[in-house]
Scaffold this motif. Structure first.
Motif, mmCIF file in Angstrom:
data_model
loop_
_atom_site.group_PDB
_atom_site.id
_atom_site.type_symbol
_atom_site.label_atom_id
_atom_site.label_comp_id
_atom_site.label_asym_id
_atom_site.label_seq_id
_atom_site.Cartn_x
_atom_site.Cartn_y
_atom_site.Cartn_z
ATOM 1 N N UNK A 34 0.848 -1.180 0.000
ATOM 2 C CA UNK A 34 0.000 0.000 0.000
ATOM 3 C C UNK A 34 0.887 1.235 0.000
ATOM 4 N N UNK A 35 0.321 2.325 -0.427
ATOM 5 C CA UNK A 35 1.098 3.555 -0.537
ATOM 6 C C UNK A 35 1.632 4.026 0.810
ATOM 7 N N UNK A 36 0.903 3.702 1.892
ATOM 8 C CA UNK A 36 1.310 4.158 3.223
ATOM 9 C C UNK A 36 2.441 3.314 3.815
ATOM 10 N N UNK A 37 2.786 2.194 3.195
ATOM 11 C CA UNK A 37 3.852 1.335 3.710
ATOM 12 C C UNK A 37 5.197 2.058 3.622
ATOM 13 N N UNK A 38 6.148 1.688 4.469
ATOM 14 C CA UNK A 38 7.512 2.197 4.296
ATOM 15 C C UNK A 38 8.036 1.834 2.909
ATOM 16 N N UNK A 39 8.915 2.643 2.389
ATOM 17 C CA UNK A 39 9.457 2.432 1.047
ATOM 18 C C UNK A 39 10.033 1.022 0.895
ATOM 19 N N UNK A 40 9.609 0.340 -0.157
ATOM 20 C CA UNK A 40 10.141 -0.982 -0.460
ATOM 21 C C UNK A 40 9.519 -2.133 0.286
ATOM 22 N N UNK A 41 8.565 -1.878 1.174
ATOM 23 C CA UNK A 41 7.972 -2.955 1.980
ATOM 24 C C UNK A 41 6.782 -3.586 1.263
ATOM 25 N N UNK B 173 16.752 -3.633 -1.843
ATOM 26 C CA UNK B 173 16.257 -2.908 -0.680
ATOM 27 C C UNK B 173 14.820 -3.207 -0.316
ATOM 28 N N UNK B 174 14.217 -4.236 -0.935
ATOM 29 C CA UNK B 174 12.842 -4.605 -0.602
ATOM 30 C C UNK B 174 12.807 -5.304 0.752
#
Length: 311
Positions: free
Chosen positions: A194-201, A290-291
């Motif tokens: 989702x867009x609210x997730x930390x980057x790459x999560x 970095x995922x």
């Protein structure tokens, strides 16, 4: 201590409950008053998604005596959570004004619960009690008036019921069921972000169970709506209380019947298949791009981890 030590496989946050709910005591106001006045009584004080902490030397603690909680401005209405080692435990809220009055003090802090727990700032065996307090305080704050006639309701049964003095309707706390699913297709698993997730999560797909819907149907519907993947062979894994504000995460596994992903962009930013090796690197924060996968705090991490273990 690492997050993997705090929340080992099969033990996400909020599931290790050391409290005897002692529900029979909820019907005896005199006994509850006596328990609350006991020197051994303690409370968790919550404010929205945060918890009130008090300094003990170099450490901060969430478990306060009832007198400490009241002295810091907590609301006097207590919710009886149960007994821990024979001592009464209560949940309490605190108003915005009282919370703001504590700002700047060195001996107390109001800290966001999720980040604090993920970093090990609260012992994992206390999180279930805090989840109870948070869920119940939030319910009382949102259900102060009768849904039947609009009259102000009163707390009853140690905080586990609200009663309307006008039409006598009884109101009980609600828990919202949410399915969260590890969908596999051979040696790959389906994860989305989702867009609210930390980057790459990336994490498992999830959604609320609807009225008159089975858990199995909810899994298949949510996964198809969000990703276009049809599922079969839905099986249960475990549940996790999730006090945001009061859900029960129902962890499931399912098998995919097709591979072509069609992402619902209103729900997800992305969804894709990940190999076992990629998923393993994501959980351990070693993916070359970095995922990352979900934190051990959450049941989604354990769904992925158990799938990797089984493979």
């Amino acid at each position: 201590m690492s997050p993997f030590d705090l929340f080992p496989l099969g033990q996400p946050a909020f599931v290790h409950n050391t409290i005897d709910r002692a529900a029979h005591l909820r019907f005896h106001d005199d006994r509850l008053i006596a328990l609350e006045r006991s020197p051994s009584a303690h409370a968790y004080v919550v404010h929205r998604d945060s918890i009130l902490l008090k300094r003990d030397g170099e450490a901060m603690r969430a478990l306060l005596s009832v007198d400490e909680a009241l002295g810091l401005g907590a609301n006097p209405g207590t919710i009886f959570l149960g007994l821990r080692d024979g001592a009464a435990l209560f949940g309490m809220g605190i108003s915005q004004g009282a919370a703001e009055a504590l700002s700047g003090r060195d001996d107390v802090a109001i800290t966001e619960l999720r980040g604090l727990a993920m970093q090990g700032g609260i012992p994992p065996d206390q999180l279930a009690g805090i989840a109870m307090a948070k869920s119940m305080v939030s319910w009382h704050q949102r259900h102060g008036f009768c849904a039947n006639c609009g009259t102000r309701t009163a707390m009853r049964e140690g905080g586990w019921k609200r009663e309307c003095p006008n039409c006598k309707t009884e109101h009980f706390p609600r828990t919202d069921p949410v399915v969260i699913s590890l969908v596999a297709h051979g040696d790959r698993c389906l994860l989305g972000r989702q867009q609210r997730f930390p980057s790459g999560m990336y994490s498992c797909l999830a959604g609320f169970v609807e009225a008159a819907e089975t858990i199995e149907d909810a899994v298949c519907r949510e996964v198809f709506e969000e990703s276009g993947i049809r599922c079969t062979d839905v099986t249960y894994y475990m549940t996790q209380p999730w006090p945001y504000p009061s859900s029960l995460m129902i962890g499931c596994r399912a098998k995919a019947l097709n591979e072509d992903i069609v992402v619902d962009r209103t729900e997800l930013e992305d969804a894709r298949w990940f190999s076992r090796e990629e998923a393993r690197l994501m959980l351990t924060r070693q993916h070359p791009d970095g995922l990352t996968g979900p934190h051990p705090f959450a049941i989604a991490h354990h769904l992925v981890g158990e799938w990797l273990k089984a493979g």
